[in-house]
Write an enzyme that holds these catalytic residues in place. Structure first.
Site, PDB file in Angstrom:
ATOM      1  N   LYS A   1      -9.494  40.149 -59.025  1.00 15.05           N
ATOM      2  CA  LYS A   1      -9.091  38.778 -59.334  1.00 15.05           C
ATOM      3  C   LYS A   1      -7.782  38.742 -60.120  1.00 15.05           C
ATOM      4  O   LYS A   1      -6.995  37.793 -59.979  1.00 15.05           O
ATOM      5  CB  LYS A   1     -10.206  38.054 -60.091  1.00 15.05           C
ATOM      6  CG  LYS A   1     -11.445  37.788 -59.237  1.00 15.05           C
ATOM      7  CD  LYS A   1     -11.119  36.950 -58.001  1.00 15.05           C
ATOM      8  CE  LYS A   1     -12.365  36.601 -57.189  1.00 15.05           C
ATOM      9  NZ  LYS A   1     -12.058  35.769 -56.011  1.00 15.05           N
TER      10      LYS A   1
ATOM     11  N   SER B  91     -10.507  33.450 -60.362  1.00 20.28           N
ATOM     12  CA  SER B  91     -11.580  33.415 -61.362  1.00 20.28           C
ATOM     13  C   SER B  91     -10.962  33.497 -62.751  1.00 20.28           C
ATOM     14  O   SER B  91      -9.840  33.996 -62.909  1.00 20.28           O
ATOM     15  CB  SER B  91     -12.528  34.610 -61.146  1.00 20.28           C
ATOM     16  OG  SER B  91     -13.392  34.789 -62.244  1.00 20.28           O
TER      17      SER B  91
ATOM     18  N   TYR C 126     -14.432  43.682 -59.722  1.00 20.44           N
ATOM     19  CA  TYR C 126     -14.254  42.250 -59.482  1.00 20.44           C
ATOM     20  C   TYR C 126     -13.091  41.701 -60.300  1.00 20.44           C
ATOM     21  O   TYR C 126     -12.198  41.030 -59.758  1.00 20.44           O
ATOM     22  CB  TYR C 126     -15.537  41.502 -59.821  1.00 20.44           C
ATOM     23  CG  TYR C 126     -15.440  40.005 -59.637  1.00 20.44           C
ATOM     24  CD1 TYR C 126     -15.531  39.446 -58.366  1.00 20.44           C
ATOM     25  CD2 TYR C 126     -15.251  39.157 -60.719  1.00 20.44           C
ATOM     26  CE1 TYR C 126     -15.436  38.066 -58.179  1.00 20.44           C
ATOM     27  CE2 TYR C 126     -15.154  37.786 -60.547  1.00 20.44           C
ATOM     28  CZ  TYR C 126     -15.240  37.251 -59.288  1.00 20.44           C
ATOM     29  OH  TYR C 126     -15.138  35.883 -59.117  1.00 20.44           O
TER      30      TYR C 126
END
Length: 300
Positions: free
Chosen positions: A189, A172, A185
Site C-alpha cells: 500500500k 489504505s 500489505y
C-alpha cells in the site's frame, strides 16, 4: 531577482491555498457529472468495489466490472442493472498482467474508452513476516500494486489523447502508517500511494490537467478481510460509508481521501515525534486483529 520573484509567487500560492481550503470547509465543492462515463472497477464482486459500483450506477455511468469471483461480480452487475445502469461484467485475475491486457483490449474494442478507472482489487495476508508464504507476498504485490500499472497503461493513452479522465487508487491508511503482522500489505500500500503521487505529478508535468487522480486511504473496514479488527483510537469503518466518501471525493476531484480525517493528524505526529514517543503512541493505540504469529493463528 528572478529567484526572489519566484519565492514571492510560491508564498502567495501557499497563502491562497490555505484560504481556498478554509472556504471549502464552509462552501461544498462543485461536483462533476459522471453520467455516461465508462467506469471500470476492479475487485467489484464484493466490499468497497461492489458498493462503489452501486454509487456510479445511481449516477447513470456505464460500468465495466472485473473480479476473480464470477458469482460475486455477476451479483454486483445484476444490482447495478436494477439501478438503471448499463453493465459489462467479466472474470479477470488482476494478478496476471497478460489477463489484464487481454481483458482491456476487449473492453476497448467492444465497449469503448474507459474514462474513469478505479483500481480497487486487493488482497491481504495477516501474519508475521516469517509465517507469510512467499507466494502470498508475491500475490499481494501483484494485485495491490502491479495491477495498477497494467490497468493504467492500458487505459491512460485514450485519456491523454482527450485530456479527460480519472484514475482512482484504493490504497489504505496502511500506505502511510505501518501495523505489525501486515508487513507485505503495508509495503504494497505504501507502493500504491507512491504510484498515485508519482502519476499525479507526472500528469501535471505533461500538462494533462483534465485527467484527475484520487487516492483512498481508510483505516480498517468491516469487510471480513481482516478478522476481529479493533483499535483504541480508530473506529472500524462500515463499507457503505467508505464508498459514499469515495464517490464524493471522485466527484469533487479530491486528490487524497483519509478516512477518518484524523489520520492526517496521526501522519503529522509520525513526522515530528521522537522515536521513543512513536513507540509509546503505537502501544497506546493498541491495534489488534487475528493473525498468524509463529505459524499459529492468534490474536496479537
Amino acid at each position: 531577482m528572478n529567484l526572489i520573484l519566484e519565492l514571492l509567487r510560491l508564498v502567495g500560492i501557499i497563502i491562497y491555498s490555505y484560504l481556498e481550503a478554509c472556504v471549502k470547509l464552509v462552501i461544498p465543492a462543485k461536483r462533476k457529472s459522471v453520467s455516461g462515463e465508462i467506469v471500470l472497477i476492479t475487485g467489484a464482486g464484493h466490499g468497497i468495489g461492489r458498493l462503489t459500483a452501486y454509487e456510479f450506477a445511481k449516477r447513470q455511468s456505464k460500468l465495466v466490472l472485473w473480479d476473480l469471483n464470477k458469482h460475486g461480480v455477476e451479483e454486483t452487475a445484476e444490482e447495478c442493472r436494477n439501478l438503471g445502469a448499463t453493465v459489462h461484467a467479466s472474470v479477470v485475475d488482476c494478478s496476471v498482467r497478460e489477463e489484464i491486457y487481454s481483458a482491456a483490449e476487449k473492453v476497448k474494442r467492444d465497449i469503448g474508452d474507459v474514462s474513469i478507472l478505479v483500481n480497487n482489487a486487493g488482497v491481504i495476508a495477516t501474519a508475521d513476516l516469517l509465517s507469510t508464504q512467499d507466494k502470498q507476498i508475491q500475490k499481494t504485490f501483484e494485485v495491490n500494486v502491479l495491477a495498477h500499472y497494467w490497468t493504467t497503461k492500458a487505459f491512460l493513452p485514450a485519456m491523454m489523447k482527450k485530456n479527460h479522465g480519472h484514475i482512482v487508487t484504493v490504497a489504505s491508511a496502511g500506505g502511510h502508517l505501518t501495523v505489525p503482522f501486515l508487513v507485505s500489505y503495508c509495503s504494497s500500500k505504501f507502493a500504491a500511494v507512491g504510484f498515485h503521487k508519482s502519476l499525479t505529478q507526472e500528469l501535471s508535468a505533461l500538462g494533462k490537467d483534465g485527467i484527475k487522480t484520487t487516492c483512498l486511504c481508510p483505516v480498517f473496514i468491516n469487510t471480513g478481510f481482516v478478522k476481529n479488527p479493533r483499535s483504541r483510537l480508530s473506529p472500524i469503518l462500515e463499507p457503505d460509508i467508505v464508498a459514499k466518501k469515495l464517490i464524493n471525493g471522485i466527484l469533487c476531484n479530491q486528490n487524497m481521501i483519509f478516512i477518518p480525517s484524523f489520520v492526517k493528524f496521526r501522519l503529522l505526529l509520525e513526522r515530528i515525534l521522537p522515536e521513543r514517543a512513536l513507540v509509546a503512541l503505537n502501544k497506546f493505540t493498541n491495534v489488534k486483529f487475528d493473525a498468524i504469529v509463529g505459524s499459529k493463528r492468534k490474536e496479537h
